[in-house]
Enzyme design. Structure first.
Site, PDB file in Angstrom:
ATOM      1  N   CYS A   1       0.846  -1.205   0.000  1.00  0.00           N
ATOM      2  CA  CYS A   1       0.000   0.000   0.000  1.00  0.00           C
ATOM      3  C   CYS A   1       0.876   1.247   0.000  1.00  0.00           C
ATOM      4  O   CYS A   1       2.095   1.168   0.114  1.00  0.00           O
ATOM      5  CB  CYS A   1      -0.921   0.010   1.213  1.00  0.00           C
TER       6      CYS A   1
ATOM      7  N   ASP B   1      22.329 -18.163  20.107  1.00  0.00           N
ATOM      8  CA  ASP B   1      23.743 -18.188  19.737  1.00  0.00           C
ATOM      9  C   ASP B   1      24.008 -17.355  18.488  1.00  0.00           C
ATOM     10  O   ASP B   1      25.158 -17.037  18.186  1.00  0.00           O
ATOM     11  CB  ASP B   1      24.212 -19.629  19.461  1.00  0.00           C
TER      12      ASP B   1
ATOM     13  N   ASP C   1      29.401 -22.810  23.040  1.00  0.00           N
ATOM     14  CA  ASP C   1      28.199 -22.755  23.862  1.00  0.00           C
ATOM     15  C   ASP C   1      28.088 -24.129  24.533  1.00  0.00           C
ATOM     16  O   ASP C   1      28.447 -25.137  23.929  1.00  0.00           O
ATOM     17  CB  ASP C   1      26.986 -22.487  22.973  1.00  0.00           C
TER      18      ASP C   1
ATOM     19  N   CYS D   1      41.302 -12.219 -17.767  1.00  0.00           N
ATOM     20  CA  CYS D   1      39.950 -12.386 -18.316  1.00  0.00           C
ATOM     21  C   CYS D   1      38.909 -12.244 -17.208  1.00  0.00           C
ATOM     22  O   CYS D   1      37.884 -11.579 -17.371  1.00  0.00           O
ATOM     23  CB  CYS D   1      39.794 -13.766 -18.962  1.00  0.00           C
TER      24      CYS D   1
ATOM     25  N   CYS E   1      42.309 -16.778 -18.265  1.00  0.00           N
ATOM     26  CA  CYS E   1      43.327 -16.378 -17.281  1.00  0.00           C
ATOM     27  C   CYS E   1      42.762 -15.353 -16.307  1.00  0.00           C
ATOM     28  O   CYS E   1      41.620 -14.911 -16.435  1.00  0.00           O
ATOM     29  CB  CYS E   1      44.552 -15.805 -17.987  1.00  0.00           C
TER      30      CYS E   1
END
Length: 793
Positions: free
Chosen positions: A3, A680, A485, A74, A71
């Site tokens: 909206c 975590d 943890d 490029c 290469c």
């Protein structure tokens, strides 16, 4: 955006950024047009502002197979040429796979427009699928090698015979030159056309690449020899170099072919993963069993799997039992037992039982698709160290052309007269020029990093270790501290009630279970399991860092840690019991009603079987382990002692984990954080490297730099070992690429001629250049035999 209010929110969020001059939303087309100062605000800042306003920015990720990308120059030219276009967010080209990935707005720049731009830059977009593309490329190279060998080898043999023996085949020197010209011309024009095409494309884009060097070097030899052949009266009886130009092209074509063949090996692990997807599924619809294409599967379909069949997609088992081989996803060799309610994953193999499962994820949402996507993204990414090679590649070819020109001028005007040289002045100087041009190898620099990253990330995928990008690999190799943890990472994450110590004649477990009915804490499950359920509380409140409060039967209760005890009856007895439980590695909880202490409950979580070994392995590697826990200090220290962890950060609230990681990083350490839960995620994002356990939440997995498919602590160690090995290969490859050029270019230029009395022949220079590319790719491929030491059985 739905909206006008949405549109205004976006305009306001972006328009308030410093450096944004105008932000205008077109609601019917869902677009935002922004005029901004690039030196004050970036595209990422604008995207962040949109997302913070509650919306998202949509980009399309398109992949193209590129022909003619040979290469590092490029790659750089292609990336820079596309990145500057409107509607392009990011461009990544991979020299190893000839793949280009463009993140773009399709309404601003379409795939057809990108294809046209690529072709304007002198490259071609392959229309075939990847396998067909490589098959066609290899076949084309074989044809060119065959033609070059048919004409080039006789050219070299005859040239050597004419120069070094009395063999003349009854021909004058002039006729011999004509014969060599006829043999060399098909090689130069037909087999060497790809080098001319690449060089001209580079020239149109005002750059230079490997094709430029080869084209200039071989053309110099061929044109000089042709001039000598047809204008011999002017040049006199001098040597020609037809065999040099022909053999340079042949050797480089052979080198490119071997390089392409070897590069296919670097992406073998990814191809194996992609080949796992089944083509059909057996489903139950309207009481009938049907075999349908995998694309026709719908969410919540019921599919059947018999012994020996592949599981078609991700689902949850609703009937039957079985063992499933998940080694292709997790690296775990032992089959995983499956019962009702367990997850199964598409692409894995059902071993010995039949079962029915309900579809939960399809297409790109499946575990297999996510793994493939992560590996693909990682293989297209660049490690920070590659920037060195990219910077050198940007100036490498012009420097080589300059060096070749200087060597020619030096020998022609100065050096030739200082030594006794058995050749004409021009021919000797030209030899130095050609050798410098063809021995230089920008390809090795371009391949050094991506080949190693491809093999390393593919090897990780084989073991269930998904590395998000090259930068993660590089940083993981420098980790000095690994923070864990505790719950769900070092421990199983399924705590059990071990001690119930009532202070009055009441069922404290039943009362505690009432409050825990509304709690989502892992310890709540342990109490509910012990009580066997219970009624819901009349009211409930979470007390962060302390526990919970609830009302039941007209009374108010508190349940949690010792921070709730202050001022309550039997406080000293409760503290004594809680200290005793904590000292033995258990988590103590106290239940309080009003001002009465009703009792203490002890809960313990089982340490994962491989956690101690993982900590010991890290210690051997010189990496310090740190445990971060919300438990009281005594409990955390007891568990840490059992694991062999010397540093503990205890009583850390969920929202303080990221701060704890920051403290570790502030000491100058490179920190890896291992976790699995929603709380975590901030810590994983804060750490230098975030490692998410496979059993973790989507938020943790999305935040992490490395994702472990299995729920194994040892895999966290393996990810560091794999990163170390991969990055050592990157450094070896870069060292070889730089040392090769640093040593070989002066050698080809004749710098060592005064000491050795030998100038490197152009054919030897071409052989060295071809060997250099293959060496880099081959060194990366050696990693295919590598298994992280902690995973070796």
């Amino acid at each position: 955006m739905t909206c006008s209010h949405c549109a205004k929110e976006v305009e306001s969020a972006v328009g308030s950024l410093h450096g944004v001059e105008q932000a205008a939303v077109n609601l019917p087309t869902d677009t935002l047009r922004v005029r901004f100062q690039k030196d004050e605000v970036g595209l990422e800042d604008i995207e962040d502002a949109v997302r913070k306003a509650g919306f998202d920015v949509q980009w399309t990720r398109s992949k193209f197979l590129i022909e003619g990308m040979d290469c590092a120059s490029c790659v750089r030219g292609l990336e820079q040429g596309l990145a500057s276009r409107d509607g392009v967010r990011s461009v990544r080209a991979n020299l190893s796979t000839s793949e280009l990935q463009v993140e773009h707005d399709p309404r601003t720049i379409s795939n057809a427009s990108i294809t046209a731009l690529v072709e304007e830059m002198g490259f071609a977009v392959a229309g075939a699928e990847e396998e067909e593309f490589y098959r066609q490329e290899m076949a084309q190279q074989r044809r060119l090698i065959l033609v070059a060998a048919i004409f080039g080898i006789p050219c070299m043999v005859l040239s050597m015979a004419f120069m070094m023996t009395d063999v003349s085949l009854g021909m004058s020197m002039q006729q011999q030159h004509y014969l060599l010209f006829l043999l060399a011309t098909p090689v130069q024009i037909y087999c060497g056309r790809q080098f001319y095409s690449g060089a001209l494309s580079a020239l149109r884009n005002r750059t230079a690449n490997m094709d430029t060097l080869v084209a200039m070097g071989t053309t110099a030899a061929y044109v000089y020899s042709t001039a000598v052949t047809f204008f011999h009266s002017y040049f006199g009886h001098v040597m020609v170099y037809f065999e040099a130009s022909a053999m340079i092209i042949l050797l480089i074509l052979v080198g490119k072919y071997l390089e392409m063949y070897a590069k296919r090996g670097t992406s073998e692990a990814l191809r194996k993963l992609m080949d796992l997807q089944p083509r059909t599924a057996n489903v139950l619809r309207s009481g009938k069993e049907l075999t349908i294409p995998i694309e026709s599967l719908l969410k919540d379909d019921i599919f059947l799997v018999r012994p020996g069949e592949q599981i078609p997609t991700d689902g949850v088992l609703i009937e039957g039992r079985s063992s499933v081989d998940e080694s292709m996803l997790t690296g775990e060799s032992l089959p995983a037992g499956k019962k009702e309610g367990d997850e199964v994953f598409g692409g894995t193999i059902n071993i010995n039982g039949s079962f029915q499962a309900k579809v939960t994820r399809l297409g790109g949402e499946t575990m297999l698709s996510q793994i493939v996507r992560m590996v693909e993204d990682a293989q297209l990414s660049k490690a920070p160290i590659q920037r060195i090679a990219d910077r050198v590649a940007a100036v490498f070819v012009p420097i080589v052309i300059t060096a070749a020109t200087i060597s020619f001028l030096y020998w022609y005007f100065f050096g030739f007269f200082d030594y006794t040289i058995d050749n004409t002045r021009f021919a000797f100087s030209l030899t130095a020029f050609i050798s410098v041009m063809v021995i230089s190898c920008p390809c090795a620099m371009g391949l050094a990093t991506p080949t190693a990253i491809m093999v390393g990330t593919g090897k990780g995928a084989e073991h269930g270790i998904l590395i998000r990008n090259g930068a993660s690999l590089e940083v993981a190799g420098k980790v000095s501290v690994m923070a864990f943890d505790k719950t769900g990472t070092l421990t199983v994450g399924s705590p059990e009630v071990t001690d119930v110590i009532p202070f009055q004649e009441e069922d404290i477990i039943a009362l505690a279970a009432v409050g825990e009915r509304r709690s989502e804490h892992p310890l709540a499950k342990a109490i509910l399991a012990k009580a066997g359920g219970g009624p819901s509380p009349d009211s409930f409140i979470n007390i962060p860092g302390r526990g919970i409060g609830f009302q039941h039967g007209g009374a108010e209760y508190l349940l949690g840690n010792d921070a709730l005890l202050d001022g309550h009856r039997e406080e000293s007895r409760a503290r004594e019991e809680m200290d005793r439980l904590a000292a033995s590695g258990k988590t103590p909880m106290v239940l309080i009603r009003g001002h009465e202490t009703l009792g203490v409950i002890g809960i313990a979580d089982t340490i994962k079987p491989d956690a101690r070994e993982a900590v010991a392995a890290l210690k051997k590697m010189g990496i310090r382990s740190v445990m971060i826990s919300g438990d009281r200090k005594a409990t955390a220290e007891a568990i840490a002692r059992e694991l062999g962890i010397e540093e503990v950060m205890a009583e850390v609230l969920p929202n303080e984990k990221a701060e704890a990681v920051s403290i570790l990083m502030s000491r100058g350490d490179v920190v890896a954080m291992v976790g699995d839960g929603v709380n975590d995620a901030p810590a994983l994002a804060t750490a230098d490297i975030g490692i998410a356990m496979g059993g973790g939440t989507d938020v943790a997995v999305e935040t992490a730099d490395i994702v472990l498919v299995k729920d194994s602590v040892m895999d966290a160690v393996a990810s560091i070992q794999l990163s170390n090995k991969t990055f050592s290969k990157v450094k070896q490859n870069l060292f070889w690429a730089f040392i090769y050029n640093i040593v070989c270019i002066p050698l080809a230029a004749g710098l060592f001629y005064p000491y050795l009395g030998v100038l490197l022949p152009p054919i030897a220079a071409a052989a060295a250049m071809a060997f250099s590319d293959v060496t880099v790719v081959g060194n990366a491929l050696l990693m295919k035999r590598y298994t992280p030491p902690v995973l070796r059985t």
